[in-house]
Design a protein around this motif. Structure first.
Motif, mmCIF file in Angstrom:
data_model
loop_
_atom_site.group_PDB
_atom_site.id
_atom_site.type_symbol
_atom_site.label_atom_id
_atom_site.label_comp_id
_atom_site.label_asym_id
_atom_site.label_seq_id
_atom_site.Cartn_x
_atom_site.Cartn_y
_atom_site.Cartn_z
ATOM 1 N N ARG A 89 0.882 -1.248 0.027
ATOM 2 C CA ARG A 89 0.111 0.103 -0.007
ATOM 3 C C ARG A 89 0.875 1.221 -0.009
ATOM 4 N NH1 ARG A 89 -3.054 -3.462 3.818
ATOM 5 N NH2 ARG A 89 -5.158 -3.915 2.741
ATOM 6 N N HIS A 90 1.767 1.177 0.633
ATOM 7 C CA HIS A 90 2.872 2.258 0.715
ATOM 8 C C HIS A 90 3.500 2.522 -0.473
ATOM 9 C CE1 HIS A 90 5.610 5.223 2.648
ATOM 10 N NE2 HIS A 90 6.645 4.531 1.809
ATOM 11 N N TRP A 91 3.839 1.437 -1.203
ATOM 12 C CA TRP A 91 4.469 1.477 -2.379
ATOM 13 C C TRP A 91 3.415 2.074 -3.439
ATOM 14 C CZ3 TRP A 91 2.598 -0.904 -6.868
ATOM 15 C CH2 TRP A 91 3.126 -0.736 -8.053
ATOM 16 N N TRP A 92 2.175 1.886 -3.335
ATOM 17 C CA TRP A 92 1.121 2.201 -4.399
ATOM 18 C C TRP A 92 1.015 3.808 -4.244
ATOM 19 C CZ3 TRP A 92 -1.180 0.718 -8.489
ATOM 20 C CH2 TRP A 92 -2.265 1.388 -9.064
ATOM 21 N N ALA A 93 1.081 4.105 -2.982
ATOM 22 C CA ALA A 93 0.827 5.741 -2.946
ATOM 23 C C ALA A 93 2.071 6.302 -3.335
ATOM 24 C CB ALA A 93 0.837 5.947 -1.176
ATOM 25 N N ASP A 94 3.230 5.831 -3.079
ATOM 26 C CA ASP A 94 4.460 6.564 -3.714
ATOM 27 C C ASP A 94 4.702 6.580 -5.080
ATOM 28 O OD1 ASP A 94 5.238 7.036 -1.044
ATOM 29 O OD2 ASP A 94 6.872 5.149 -1.016
ATOM 30 N N GLU A 95 4.012 5.585 -5.625
ATOM 31 C CA GLU A 95 4.267 5.429 -7.316
ATOM 32 C C GLU A 95 2.977 6.427 -7.961
ATOM 33 O OE1 GLU A 95 6.449 3.807 -9.512
ATOM 34 O OE2 GLU A 95 7.471 3.848 -7.589
ATOM 35 N N ARG B 253 4.474 8.592 -10.664
ATOM 36 C CA ARG B 253 5.181 7.929 -11.845
ATOM 37 C C ARG B 253 4.023 7.313 -12.781
ATOM 38 N NH1 ARG B 253 8.749 6.347 -7.879
ATOM 39 N NH2 ARG B 253 10.889 7.138 -8.090
#
Length: 87
Positions: A27-33, A36
């Motif tokens: 979930r953290h990765w999704w928000a950070d991406e 991009r």
């Protein structure tokens, strides 16, 4: 015309999603991406594909975490460790 950058991003993202180790990390990765995904101009279909892959992986991780046996707690040894010579 197909967007090659968006296609490459999706392929790499799908590969990475499969290696996720925790739902919170994914979930953290999704928000950070988010930036991009916009930068590479993903189509709604590509975004939906990534969302579905994330949901499936989170469900898989939930099953894995529930089924995984707990690791036994290691007891500390009371004996002193020997020091080896520095040579």
């Amino acid at each position: 015309m197909a967007n090659a950058r968006a296609d490459a991003y999706c392929e790499l993202a799908l590969w990475g999603i499969g290696f996720s180790r925790s739902p919170s990390g994914l979930r953290h990765w999704w928000a950070d991406e988010a930036v991009r995904r916009e930068l590479y101009d993903l189509s709604q279909e590509q975004i939906d594909t990534l969302i579905e892959a994330c949901r499936k992986r989170i469900a898989d991780l939930g099953e894995i975490e529930e089924d995984a046996p707990e690791e036994p707690v290691k007891k500390k040894s009371k004996s002193k460790t020997r020091r080896r010579a520095a040579i």
